[in-house]
Design a protein around this motif. Sequence first.
Motif, PDB file in Angstrom:
ATOM      1  N   LEU A   1       9.478   0.256  -4.568  1.00 17.46           N
ATOM      2  CA  LEU A   1       8.132   0.387  -4.027  1.00 17.46           C
ATOM      3  C   LEU A   1       8.160   1.143  -2.702  1.00 17.46           C
ATOM      4  O   LEU A   1       9.071   0.955  -1.894  1.00 17.46           O
ATOM      5  N   THR A   2       7.147   1.978  -2.489  1.00 21.89           N
ATOM      6  CA  THR A   2       7.005   2.654  -1.211  1.00 21.89           C
ATOM      7  C   THR A   2       6.362   1.694  -0.210  1.00 21.89           C
ATOM      8  O   THR A   2       5.821   0.645  -0.589  1.00 21.89           O
ATOM      9  N   GLU A   3       6.393   2.057   1.086  1.00 25.16           N
ATOM     10  CA  GLU A   3       5.762   1.225   2.105  1.00 25.16           C
ATOM     11  C   GLU A   3       4.258   1.121   1.867  1.00 25.16           C
ATOM     12  O   GLU A   3       3.658   0.072   2.079  1.00 25.16           O
ATOM     13  N   GLU A   4       3.657   2.211   1.418  1.00 20.87           N
ATOM     14  CA  GLU A   4       2.225   2.192   1.153  1.00 20.87           C
ATOM     15  C   GLU A   4       1.896   1.250   0.003  1.00 20.87           C
ATOM     16  O   GLU A   4       0.914   0.506   0.052  1.00 20.87           O
ATOM     17  N   GLN A   5       2.722   1.247  -1.041  1.00 23.16           N
ATOM     18  CA  GLN A   5       2.503   0.333  -2.159  1.00 23.16           C
ATOM     19  C   GLN A   5       2.683  -1.122  -1.724  1.00 23.16           C
ATOM     20  O   GLN A   5       1.929  -2.000  -2.142  1.00 23.16           O
ATOM     21  N   MET A   6       3.692  -1.371  -0.878  1.00 27.56           N
ATOM     22  CA  MET A   6       3.943  -2.736  -0.427  1.00 27.56           C
ATOM     23  C   MET A   6       2.794  -3.262   0.426  1.00 27.56           C
ATOM     24  O   MET A   6       2.525  -4.467   0.447  1.00 27.56           O
TER      25      MET A   6
END
Length: 407
Positions: A339-344
């Motif tokens: 997961l990317t930081e934006e997704q998290m």
Amino acid sequence: MRIRVNAHEAPRANNGSRILQDEGHDAMLLTQRLEDVARASGDWIWETDEHHRYTWVHDTAPFGHAQDIRPPRVGEPIPAGQVVNWLGERELPTRDLHAVLRQGEPIVRLVTKEDHGGGSRYVSRSAVPLRHADGSLRGYRGSARDVTQSLDAKAQLWRRDEVLRRAKEQAEAASRAKSVLVSQLGHELRTPLNVIVGLAQLIQARGDGAGDPRCGGWIAEIARTGWHMVDVLDLLMELGRAGTTQASLASHPVDAVEVVRDAMGFVEREAVARSISVAFDADAPVWAVGDRRAVCQVVVNLLSNAIKYNRAGGWVHVRLSVNCGEYAQIEIQDTGPGLTEEQMSRLYRPFERLGVEQSGVLGHGLGLSICKELVGSMGGTLQVQSTVGRGTTFRVTLPVAGTKIIN
């Protein structure tokens, strides 16, 4: 001609001079004090006559103040600006400064919006009425301060807070609507599930399929899975009714090893279908405090996600341990895309699927939000670590049950 001075009169003259000096010093001190008070109370102090014209104006603004803060001149009329509140909004009923002054009452921090330099400015005034000997009004004496900048700042802050408040109300309303939807869907699904479970139990009781061990196993799996889904729907309906499960979940000792193994059984077919190997390591026994069906549902959801969003032929590793003798810890690690930081940052939002809606993987985006709330309601935490391209690890911690409680 000689003038004789009496020896007793010289000290008297000196005393008179000293008294005059003291009085002059006191007068200068009083003037300085009044000047300081005037400077602290506004940008200028003023007097008007009964016709609202300035008869005296004194600039008290400090050196270097903004050039647009210009005090009025003697002979100018005091502006009949509209009375506003500290957000710049007109007060109701509407009134202007002249109407207020005609009442002959003291005013305190009265704000008006008035024309100034081709635009407008806001001025705060405090004043007391001046009266003739017969008691009639002869004008006002007071102080004024240009509050345009501070009022604009307060208005912007209020508007920002108002936007946040409305957004919060909308989010809460949407959350309540979704909770009601979940509860209604739960009621709709519970009836057919009860029928399925009931039929499976009826087949088992009659012994149908007993000649084929595989058929008996399938029927038992239908009954076991059906009962689990009934429990899940009960949880969802509680979530929909209350908006939170915190008050409804009981806390009892839970055999975490047994719960994890049961959860693995529910997702076994899904793992086989995608060639995902699932390994389980545990410090046996591990007892946690919580609600058994809630713990099971959390593990099932996390395992299901680890399998659904994994690469074909990947693996899932489940570790169960006791952390510092205080917390039971369940780790579920996968070899998915990460997961990317934006997704998290959007991970636990209800109905949020993190951009995989078009991937063909079935889901509604409720699993992780439900997991987060269920774990929190049992006094635990749900954490996640992820690296793009290397996989994701979810970590559930719950209080450990004491020995006396277990026995």
